[in-house]
Design a protein around this motif. Structure first.
Motif, PDB file in Angstrom:
ATOM      1  N   UNK A  64       0.791  -1.228   0.000  1.00 24.22           N
ATOM      2  CA  UNK A  64       0.000   0.000   0.000  1.00 24.22           C
ATOM      3  C   UNK A  64       0.823   1.279   0.000  1.00 24.22           C
ATOM      4  N   UNK A  65       1.988   1.263   0.606  1.00 23.97           N
ATOM      5  CA  UNK A  65       2.785   2.485   0.759  1.00 23.97           C
ATOM      6  C   UNK A  65       4.149   2.284   0.098  1.00 23.97           C
ATOM      7  N   UNK A  66       4.430   3.098  -0.916  1.00 21.67           N
ATOM      8  CA  UNK A  66       5.641   2.920  -1.707  1.00 21.67           C
ATOM      9  C   UNK A  66       6.435   4.216  -1.810  1.00 21.67           C
ATOM     10  N   UNK A  67       7.752   4.085  -1.740  1.00 16.60           N
ATOM     11  CA  UNK A  67       8.679   5.180  -2.021  1.00 16.60           C
ATOM     12  C   UNK A  67       9.648   4.687  -3.081  1.00 16.60           C
ATOM     13  N   UNK A  68       9.943   5.529  -4.065  1.00 19.79           N
ATOM     14  CA  UNK A  68      10.914   5.153  -5.089  1.00 19.79           C
ATOM     15  C   UNK A  68      12.244   5.822  -4.772  1.00 19.79           C
ATOM     16  N   UNK A  69      13.294   5.020  -4.739  1.00 22.89           N
ATOM     17  CA  UNK A  69      14.631   5.495  -4.398  1.00 22.89           C
ATOM     18  C   UNK A  69      15.095   6.588  -5.347  1.00 22.89           C
ATOM     19  N   UNK A  70      15.915   7.505  -4.829  1.00 19.08           N
ATOM     20  CA  UNK A  70      16.538   8.540  -5.645  1.00 19.08           C
ATOM     21  C   UNK A  70      17.762   7.951  -6.339  1.00 19.08           C
ATOM     22  N   UNK A  71      17.526   7.026  -7.261  1.00 18.67           N
ATOM     23  CA  UNK A  71      18.616   6.312  -7.906  1.00 18.67           C
ATOM     24  C   UNK A  71      18.786   4.937  -7.285  1.00 18.67           C
ATOM     25  N   UNK A  72      19.214   3.976  -8.084  1.00 20.28           N
ATOM     26  CA  UNK A  72      19.350   2.599  -7.605  1.00 20.28           C
ATOM     27  C   UNK A  72      20.667   2.432  -6.856  1.00 20.28           C
ATOM     28  N   UNK A  73      20.711   3.025  -5.659  1.00 15.76           N
ATOM     29  CA  UNK A  73      21.923   2.966  -4.840  1.00 15.76           C
ATOM     30  C   UNK A  73      21.536   3.058  -3.378  1.00 15.76           C
ATOM     31  N   UNK A  74      22.481   2.705  -2.492  1.00 19.76           N
ATOM     32  CA  UNK A  74      22.219   2.820  -1.060  1.00 19.76           C
ATOM     33  C   UNK A  74      21.928   4.269  -0.664  1.00 19.76           C
ATOM     34  N   UNK A  75      22.693   5.201  -1.218  1.00 16.87           N
ATOM     35  CA  UNK A  75      22.455   6.610  -0.909  1.00 16.87           C
ATOM     36  C   UNK A  75      21.070   7.040  -1.363  1.00 16.87           C
ATOM     37  N   UNK A  76      20.638   6.505  -2.507  1.00 15.38           N
ATOM     38  CA  UNK A  76      19.320   6.845  -3.005  1.00 15.38           C
ATOM     39  C   UNK A  76      18.213   6.351  -2.089  1.00 15.38           C
ATOM     40  N   UNK A  77      18.389   5.154  -1.543  1.00 19.61           N
ATOM     41  CA  UNK A  77      17.407   4.614  -0.608  1.00 19.61           C
ATOM     42  C   UNK A  77      17.302   5.484   0.640  1.00 19.61           C
ATOM     43  N   UNK A  78      18.454   5.831   1.208  1.00 18.35           N
ATOM     44  CA  UNK A  78      18.470   6.631   2.438  1.00 18.35           C
ATOM     45  C   UNK A  78      17.902   8.022   2.182  1.00 18.35           C
ATOM     46  N   UNK A  79      18.231   8.588   1.033  1.00 17.92           N
ATOM     47  CA  UNK A  79      17.718   9.917   0.690  1.00 17.92           C
ATOM     48  C   UNK A  79      16.189   9.907   0.594  1.00 17.92           C
ATOM     49  N   UNK A  80      15.644   8.882  -0.040  1.00 14.13           N
ATOM     50  CA  UNK A  80      14.183   8.789  -0.184  1.00 14.13           C
ATOM     51  C   UNK A  80      13.504   8.677   1.177  1.00 14.13           C
ATOM     52  N   UNK A  81      14.082   7.883   2.075  1.00 12.94           N
ATOM     53  CA  UNK A  81      13.490   7.733   3.415  1.00 12.94           C
ATOM     54  C   UNK A  81      13.602   9.039   4.195  1.00 12.94           C
TER      55      UNK A  81
END
Length: 247
Positions: free
Chosen positions: A224-241
């Motif tokens: 139900x709840x989705x966030x798309x990473x800011x690029x396919x990278x660890x930094x992108x995941x953390x940035x999105x969160x």
């Protein structure tokens, strides 16, 4: 049990979670290591070893992941001879792994670090060219198909396989605020592992995924709840969160 808004379930394979967990901790989050994929080497058959030892016969060596680099290096016993000028990495993590072996990639796929982006960086005419895609078992076939359409002779070599972790039957998790998902298989396996009702995870947790394609797949599974990473990278995941407006 109430979920902690700072908790993040990390589903990366155990040996590849340190960097992401470190970034999450530095950003003020509490990572929970919960690998949903284990990486296993394939048996080194004559076909695999012969193909790898003849790598200089190819114009392009295309490594799909850091795991592909690590396992190919093990299978060839670190004996890389003359490597082609067209050595390619799908993403910076794969490129860094090649660099550590002294194998400098000529091309690294740019953001969002996937096959589609790499294809825009390669010539449209690849006739008379020969390429070897080094990867894990399964996965997408888009890259090989598109390269063949451009005239390239393409071989693929599976050097590892992704499986469920050995302890998945006894694993236990507490409901996190976020769950990082870096592949379709990671999500599929997540729903095979936890003893808690799957519906609870799908309805109450935020799934942080690498791409629009993964978001569509997660949505098809009723997440139900989705966030798309800011690029396919660890930094992108953390940035999105970190920038999630729901926090």
């Amino acid at each position: 049990m109430q979920s902690n808004e700072k908790t993040v379930l990390v589903t990366r394979p155990a040996h590849q979670s340190d960097h992401l967990c470190g970034l999450l901790t530095a950003a003020g989050f509490t990572p929970i290591r919960y690998p949903t994929i284990a990486i296993q080497a394939v048996e080194n058959t004559a076909h695999i070893s012969n193909t790898l030892y003849q790598h200089s016969n190819y114009d392009y060596l295309i490594f799909i992941s850091a795991n592909a680099v690590i396992q190919a290096d093990r299978l060839i016993d670190h004996q890389w001879q003359k490597t082609p000028s067209g050595m390619i990495a799908i993403g910076p993590k794969t490129a860094d792994t090649l660099d550590q072996l002294g194998l400098k990639p000529a091309i690294t796929a740019a953001k969002p670090f996937n096959s589609e982006r790499l294809l825009t960086q390669l010539p449209s005419d690849l006739k008379q060219k020969k390429g070897l895609i080094i990867k894990g078992k399964g996965g997408r076939t888009l890259l090989a198909e598109q390269l063949q359409k451009r005239g390239m002779t393409v071989d693929t070599l599976d050097v590892y396989q992704r499986t469920l972790p050995n302890n998945y039957k006894t694993s236990r998790i507490k409901k996190p605020a976020y769950i990082t998902i870096t592949s379709q298989l990671a999500l599929d396996n997540l729903f095979l592992i936890p003893p808690r009702p799957i519906g609870e995870l799908k309805q109450q947790c935020t799934f942080v995924v690498f791409s629009e394609r993964l978001a569509r797949y997660a949505s098809s599974l009723d997440c139900q709840h989705l966030l798309i990473s800011h690029g396919a990278s660890d930094k992108g995941l953390v940035s999105a969160i970190s920038q999630d407006k729901k926090r």
